[in-house]
Structure formats: structure tokens, C-alpha cells
Design a protein around this motif. Structure first.
Motif, PDB file in Angstrom:
ATOM      1  N   ASN A 163       0.819  -1.203   0.000  1.00  0.00           N
ATOM      2  CA  ASN A 163       0.000   0.000   0.000  1.00  0.00           C
ATOM      3  C   ASN A 163       0.857   1.259   0.000  1.00  0.00           C
ATOM      4  OD1 ASN A 163      -2.266  -1.572   0.015  1.00  0.00           O
ATOM      5  ND2 ASN A 163      -2.777  -1.185   2.152  1.00  0.00           N
ATOM      6  N   ILE A 164       1.879   1.272   0.810  1.00  0.00           N
ATOM      7  CA  ILE A 164       2.766   2.446   0.857  1.00  0.00           C
ATOM      8  C   ILE A 164       3.472   2.628  -0.482  1.00  0.00           C
ATOM      9  CG2 ILE A 164       4.835   3.421   1.937  1.00  0.00           C
ATOM     10  CD1 ILE A 164       3.780   2.194   4.589  1.00  0.00           C
ATOM     11  N   ALA A 165       3.921   1.534  -1.096  1.00  0.00           N
ATOM     12  CA  ALA A 165       4.560   1.626  -2.422  1.00  0.00           C
ATOM     13  C   ALA A 165       3.563   2.143  -3.459  1.00  0.00           C
ATOM     14  CB  ALA A 165       5.116   0.263  -2.836  1.00  0.00           C
ATOM     15  N   THR A 166       2.318   1.664  -3.407  1.00  0.00           N
ATOM     16  CA  THR A 166       1.280   2.129  -4.337  1.00  0.00           C
ATOM     17  C   THR A 166       1.053   3.623  -4.169  1.00  0.00           C
ATOM     18  OG1 THR A 166       0.171  -0.013  -4.390  1.00  0.00           O
ATOM     19  CG2 THR A 166      -1.166   1.916  -4.967  1.00  0.00           C
ATOM     20  N   LEU A 167       0.940   4.065  -2.934  1.00  0.00           N
ATOM     21  CA  LEU A 167       0.690   5.486  -2.682  1.00  0.00           C
ATOM     22  C   LEU A 167       1.906   6.340  -2.999  1.00  0.00           C
ATOM     23  CD1 LEU A 167      -1.509   5.176   0.493  1.00  0.00           C
ATOM     24  CD2 LEU A 167      -2.222   5.834  -1.802  1.00  0.00           C
ATOM     25  N   ASP A 168       3.117   5.810  -2.790  1.00  0.00           N
ATOM     26  CA  ASP A 168       4.327   6.541  -3.189  1.00  0.00           C
ATOM     27  C   ASP A 168       4.321   6.785  -4.697  1.00  0.00           C
ATOM     28  OD1 ASP A 168       5.535   6.950  -0.728  1.00  0.00           O
ATOM     29  OD2 ASP A 168       6.737   5.104  -0.829  1.00  0.00           O
ATOM     30  N   ARG A 169       3.940   5.755  -5.474  1.00  0.00           N
ATOM     31  CA  ARG A 169       3.883   5.914  -6.935  1.00  0.00           C
ATOM     32  C   ARG A 169       2.788   6.905  -7.332  1.00  0.00           C
ATOM     33  NH1 ARG A 169       4.488   0.440  -6.613  1.00  0.00           N
ATOM     34  NH2 ARG A 169       2.282   0.032  -7.026  1.00  0.00           N
ATOM     35  N   LEU A 170       1.651   6.823  -6.661  1.00  0.00           N
ATOM     36  CA  LEU A 170       0.512   7.669  -6.985  1.00  0.00           C
ATOM     37  C   LEU A 170       0.752   9.117  -6.559  1.00  0.00           C
ATOM     38  CD1 LEU A 170      -2.399   7.494  -8.120  1.00  0.00           C
ATOM     39  CD2 LEU A 170      -3.164   7.126  -5.769  1.00  0.00           C
ATOM     40  N   GLY A 171       1.286   9.300  -5.356  1.00  0.00           N
ATOM     41  CA  GLY A 171       1.516  10.636  -4.818  1.00  0.00           C
ATOM     42  C   GLY A 171       0.219  11.302  -4.391  1.00  0.00           C
ATOM     43  N   VAL A 172       0.350  12.375  -3.643  1.00  0.00           N
ATOM     44  CA  VAL A 172      -0.819  13.090  -3.129  1.00  0.00           C
ATOM     45  C   VAL A 172      -1.653  13.659  -4.279  1.00  0.00           C
ATOM     46  CG1 VAL A 172      -1.590  15.035  -1.702  1.00  0.00           C
ATOM     47  CG2 VAL A 172       0.288  13.587  -0.914  1.00  0.00           C
ATOM     48  N   GLU A 173      -0.994  14.219  -5.283  1.00  0.00           N
ATOM     49  CA  GLU A 173      -1.745  14.771  -6.420  1.00  0.00           C
ATOM     50  C   GLU A 173      -2.515  13.676  -7.155  1.00  0.00           C
ATOM     51  OE1 GLU A 173       0.532  17.288  -9.023  1.00  0.00           O
ATOM     52  OE2 GLU A 173       1.418  18.349  -7.314  1.00  0.00           O
TER      53      GLU A 173
END
Length: 182
Positions: A163-173
Motif C-alpha cells: 500500500n505504501i509503495a502504491t501510494l508513493d507511486r501515486l503521490g498526493v496529487e
């Protein structure tokens, strides 16, 4: 959320479909959602005391309802505990309610909040978004359902890392675009 015309349940469903299920943040959510075993409750509570009372009612309702009808409940409470620190403090009362109703080991309460922040992280750390939702939410889960889901998953400890890796790739924007439907 500040839009007074917004439908909190519709926005919560959108978040569940696009983020939680769509990004596979919780690999167990899709099955109960598709089977329509998720109960959505819009709380009208404006005080922590009123929310605690509603939480107790929903805990008992979930206990007394067969899992094939309702496996999990999301209590969306947009009018109380908007401040994350107040919300976080309230979680102790939620756990006390589970104990007072003699439901420990049967039901548990998970937490989501628009400004969720894990200890030791910066407010804008993307890892916090694993527990961010459009509104404060108390998620009531059956312990046996959680145990079955975890047992069926090859390595449940990898979920957090993934999940953290997915969100790192996605980013806040990217997160914001996802929820905006872009």
C-alpha cells in the motif's frame, strides 16, 4: 469536506470503490462490497457522546445480524470529531464500548479520517493516505471475518508495504485526482 451539498454516503462509496478497492488497499473489501454486505450508516451525531451511543447500537446490530446479510459496517460521522486528535482520542472510548458490550474477540473498530496521521509521520506523508477517507469513519469488523481473510491471504504483512509503495507511486496529487474522478 466542506461542501454542504455533498452526500457523505455517496462520497464514502466513491472512496471505497476508487481507493480502497480500486487501488487494492484492502484486498478483503471487494468481496463483501460486491455481495452487498457492507452497511453504510450516516450518523447525525454532533457530540462524541451521541456518536458513542450510536456506535454501541451499531455494534449490537452487527453482532445480531448474520454475516451473510451484513459483514461489516461503516459509520460515517461528518458532524463530529473533525479534528484528528479528538478523533484519535475517541478511539479509546470506542474500544471501551467494545469491551463494555463484551464484544472483544468478536468485533473490532478500525479508523479512517480525512486527516489521518500515523505516529512519527509528517501530516503530508503519503503513507497516511492508507487511512484517509472523505469523512471520519468508524469501521466495524467481525473478528472471524478478518481472521478468515488474513488466513486466505498468502502474506498479509506485505499488504502495508504494498500500500505504501502504491501510494508513493501515486503521490498526493494522484490521490486527489483519483478521488476527483480524473
Amino acid at each position: 469536506m466542506t461542501d454542504t451539498d455533498a452526500d457523505p454516503i455517496a462520497l464514502t462509496r466513491h472512496w471505497l470503490e476508487k481507493a480502497v478497492i480500486g487501488l487494492n488497499l484492502c484486498p478483503f473489501a471487494k468481496a463483501v462490497y460486491i455481495k452487498q454486505q457492507v452497511r453504510f450508516v450516516l450518523s447525525d451525531a454532533t457530540t462524541p457522546e451521541a456518536l458513542l451511543e450510536q456506535l454501541a447500537e451499531e455494534l449490537l446490530r452487527l453482532r445480531d445480524t448474520p454475516a451473510d446479510q451484513v459483514d461489516t459496517t461503516l459509520i460515517v460521522h461528518p458532524r463530529v470529531l473533525d479534528d484528528f486528535l479528538d478523533y484519535n482520542d475517541f478511539l479509546g472510548s470506542a474500544e471501551a464500548a467494545v469491551e463494555a458490550l463484551d464484544l472483544q474477540g468478536i468485533l473490532q473498530v478500525a479508523s479512517f479520517h480525512p486527516r489521518y496521521q500515523f505516529a512519527g509521520t509528517a501530516p503530508d506523508d503519503v503513507s497516511n493516505y492508507t487511512n484517509r477517507a472523505p469523512y471520519p469513519i468508524l469501521h466495524l469488523l467481525r473478528e472471524d471475518s478478518v481472521e478468515r481473510a488474513v488466513a486466505a491471504f498468502p502474506d498479509p504483512d506485505v499488504i502495508v508495504e504494498r500500500n505504501i509503495a502504491t501510494l508513493d507511486r501515486l503521490g498526493v496529487e494522484g490521490w486527489n485526482r483519483l478521488l476527483a474522478g480524473e
